[in-house]
Design an enzyme around this catalytic site. Structure first.
Site, PDB file in Angstrom:
ATOM      1  CE  LYS A  36      -3.035  -2.349   3.307  1.00  0.00           C
ATOM      2  NZ  LYS A  36      -3.503  -2.303   4.702  1.00  0.00           N
ATOM      3  N   GLY A  37       2.138   1.079   0.339  1.00  0.00           N
ATOM      4  CA  GLY A  37       3.002   2.219   0.612  1.00  0.00           C
ATOM      5  C   GLY A  37       3.142   3.210  -0.527  1.00  0.00           C
TER       6      GLY A  37
ATOM      7  CD  GLU B 134       8.391  -0.818  -4.019  1.00  0.00           C
ATOM      8  OE1 GLU B 134       7.752  -0.171  -3.159  1.00  0.00           O
ATOM      9  OE2 GLU B 134       8.609  -2.032  -3.909  1.00  0.00           O
ATOM     10  CG  ASP B 135       6.765   2.378  -0.205  1.00  0.00           C
ATOM     11  OD1 ASP B 135       7.345   1.506  -0.886  1.00  0.00           O
ATOM     12  OD2 ASP B 135       6.137   2.101   0.831  1.00  0.00           O
TER      13      ASP B 135
ATOM     14  CG  ASP C 254      15.336  -1.911   4.122  1.00  0.00           C
ATOM     15  OD1 ASP C 254      16.564  -1.779   4.115  1.00  0.00           O
ATOM     16  OD2 ASP C 254      14.675  -2.078   5.170  1.00  0.00           O
TER      17      ASP C 254
ATOM     18  CG  PHE D 251      10.833   1.737  10.585  1.00  0.00           C
ATOM     19  CD1 PHE D 251      10.839   0.628   9.755  1.00  0.00           C
ATOM     20  CD2 PHE D 251       9.613   2.319  10.910  1.00  0.00           C
ATOM     21  CE1 PHE D 251       9.648   0.098   9.255  1.00  0.00           C
ATOM     22  CE2 PHE D 251       8.418   1.802  10.413  1.00  0.00           C
ATOM     23  CZ  PHE D 251       8.439   0.693   9.588  1.00  0.00           C
ATOM     24  CB  VAL D 252      11.283   6.750   7.344  1.00  0.00           C
ATOM     25  CG1 VAL D 252      12.679   7.236   7.694  1.00  0.00           C
ATOM     26  CG2 VAL D 252      11.305   5.903   6.073  1.00  0.00           C
TER      27      VAL D 252
ATOM     28  NE  ARG E 220      -0.666   1.990   5.110  1.00  0.00           N
ATOM     29  CZ  ARG E 220       0.299   1.136   4.771  1.00  0.00           C
ATOM     30  NH1 ARG E 220       1.331   1.552   4.076  1.00  0.00           N
ATOM     31  NH2 ARG E 220       0.228  -0.121   5.131  1.00  0.00           N
TER      32      ARG E 220
HETATM   33  P1  XMP Z   1      13.119  -4.845   0.792  1.00  0.00           P
HETATM   34  O1  XMP Z   1      14.013  -5.073   1.984  1.00  0.00           O
HETATM   35  O2  XMP Z   1      12.768  -6.131   0.131  1.00  0.00           O
HETATM   36  O3  XMP Z   1      11.774  -4.318   1.450  1.00  0.00           O
HETATM   37  O4  XMP Z   1      13.700  -3.811  -0.145  1.00  0.00           O
HETATM   38  C1  XMP Z   1      11.170  -3.147   1.089  1.00  0.00           C
HETATM   39  C2  XMP Z   1       9.890  -3.037   1.874  1.00  0.00           C
HETATM   40  O5  XMP Z   1      10.174  -2.997   3.283  1.00  0.00           O
HETATM   41  C3  XMP Z   1       9.350  -2.056   3.916  1.00  0.00           C
HETATM   42  N1  XMP Z   1      10.196  -1.032   4.555  1.00  0.00           N
HETATM   43  C4  XMP Z   1       9.757   0.005   5.280  1.00  0.00           C
HETATM   44  N2  XMP Z   1       8.510   0.401   5.598  1.00  0.00           N
HETATM   45  N3  XMP Z   1       9.408   2.244   6.807  1.00  0.00           N
HETATM   46  C5  XMP Z   1       8.343   1.516   6.370  1.00  0.00           C
HETATM   47  O6  XMP Z   1       7.222   1.911   6.650  1.00  0.00           O
HETATM   48  C6  XMP Z   1      10.682   1.905   6.533  1.00  0.00           C
HETATM   49  O7  XMP Z   1      11.615   2.588   6.968  1.00  0.00           O
HETATM   50  C7  XMP Z   1      10.863   0.729   5.715  1.00  0.00           C
HETATM   51  N4  XMP Z   1      11.977   0.101   5.238  1.00  0.00           N
HETATM   52  C8  XMP Z   1      11.519  -0.966   4.525  1.00  0.00           C
HETATM   53  C9  XMP Z   1       8.463  -1.489   2.849  1.00  0.00           C
HETATM   54  O8  XMP Z   1       7.233  -2.194   2.871  1.00  0.00           O
HETATM   55  C10 XMP Z   1       9.163  -1.761   1.542  1.00  0.00           C
HETATM   56  O9  XMP Z   1       8.314  -1.911   0.439  1.00  0.00           O
HETATM   57 MG    MG Z   2       4.852  -1.370   5.546  1.00  0.00          MG
END
Ligand code: XMP
Ligand code: MG
Length: 186
Positions: free
Chosen positions: A47-48, A103-104, A107, A156-157, A169
């Site tokens: 949903k991000g 993408e939001d 990571d 974490f954001v 959100r």
């Molecule tokens: P990977 O590690 O596969 O995962 O790149 C990416 C997903 O991890 C979540 N994610 C976060 N969600 N704050 C969040 O609210 C953060 O700081 C954060 N870091 C990773 C997110 O769902 C993303 O799509």
């Molecule tokens: Mg999430």
């Protein structure tokens, strides 16, 4: 919702609404330049990416269509494993289309790496990625990301689509959370 609704939940604002919007202007201009009027199928990851999708798509002059995927990544705790399950697949056919994944945040990059492979196997003409945020961990797997809004520290954001336990959100900016929110002393 703004910072005044959050009490002491937020530790710091990392990116203001103005910074985000200015950067989205630049990203949209770059995308328009690159696609030179060709139609684009924007694929948002639920949903991000909802906020980025809404604000980026409305800045584009290229003809765009929107579709959405929801995926869940098997893993322990907050670490993604790279093993991904599709919860909601695309409604549209990607054959011969210019697919731009929106993408939001990236990571580890594992989710995106899987998604890229999956979409590339479906006969799209091109598959590229636009993300608002990228953490340094993304460098661990080779994911070609064409459009990046901001490289951010490994904290974490929340906000601007990103949640902690489905909260925050709708904040118009991106912030770090106060340690008390994580439940250990609050
Ligand atoms: P990977 O590690 O596969 O995962 O790149 C990416 C997903 O991890 C979540 N994610 C976060 N969600 N704050 C969040 O609210 C953060 O700081 C954060 N870091 C990773 C997110 O769902 C993303 O799509
Ligand atoms: Mg999430």
């Amino acid at each position: 919702m703004d910072a005044s609704d959050m009490g002491s939940d937020l530790a710091a604002v990392l990116l203001t609404e103005e910074q985000i919007h200015t950067r989205l202007d630049e990203m949209a201009a770059a995308i328009d330049r690159d696609y030179a009027g060709e139609p684009i199928l924007l694929v948002g990851v639920l949903k991000g990416a909802v906020m980025v999708m809404a604000d980026l798509s409305r800045r584009l002059h290229a003809p765009v269509e929107m579709d959405w995927m929801a995926v869940s990544s098997y893993g322990s705790g907050t670490k993604s494993s790279g093993v991904v399950r599709i919860l909601k697949d695309l409604d549209m056919d990607t054959h011969g289309r210019n697919v731009l994944i929106v993408e939001d945040i990236i990571d580890s990059g594992l989710t995106l790496s899987w998604l890229l492979g999956n979409l590339r196997s479906r006969g799209a003409k091109t598959v590229e990625v636009a993300t608002l945020l990228r953490k340094p961990g993304a460098a661990k797997v080779e994911v070609p990301v064409r459009y990046v809004g901001f490289d951010i520290p490994n904290d974490f954001v929340v906000g601007y689509g990103l949640d902690y336990d489905e909260g925050y959100r709708t904040l118009p900016f991106v912030a770090t959370l106060a340690p008390s929110v994580y439940g250990d002393d609050g």
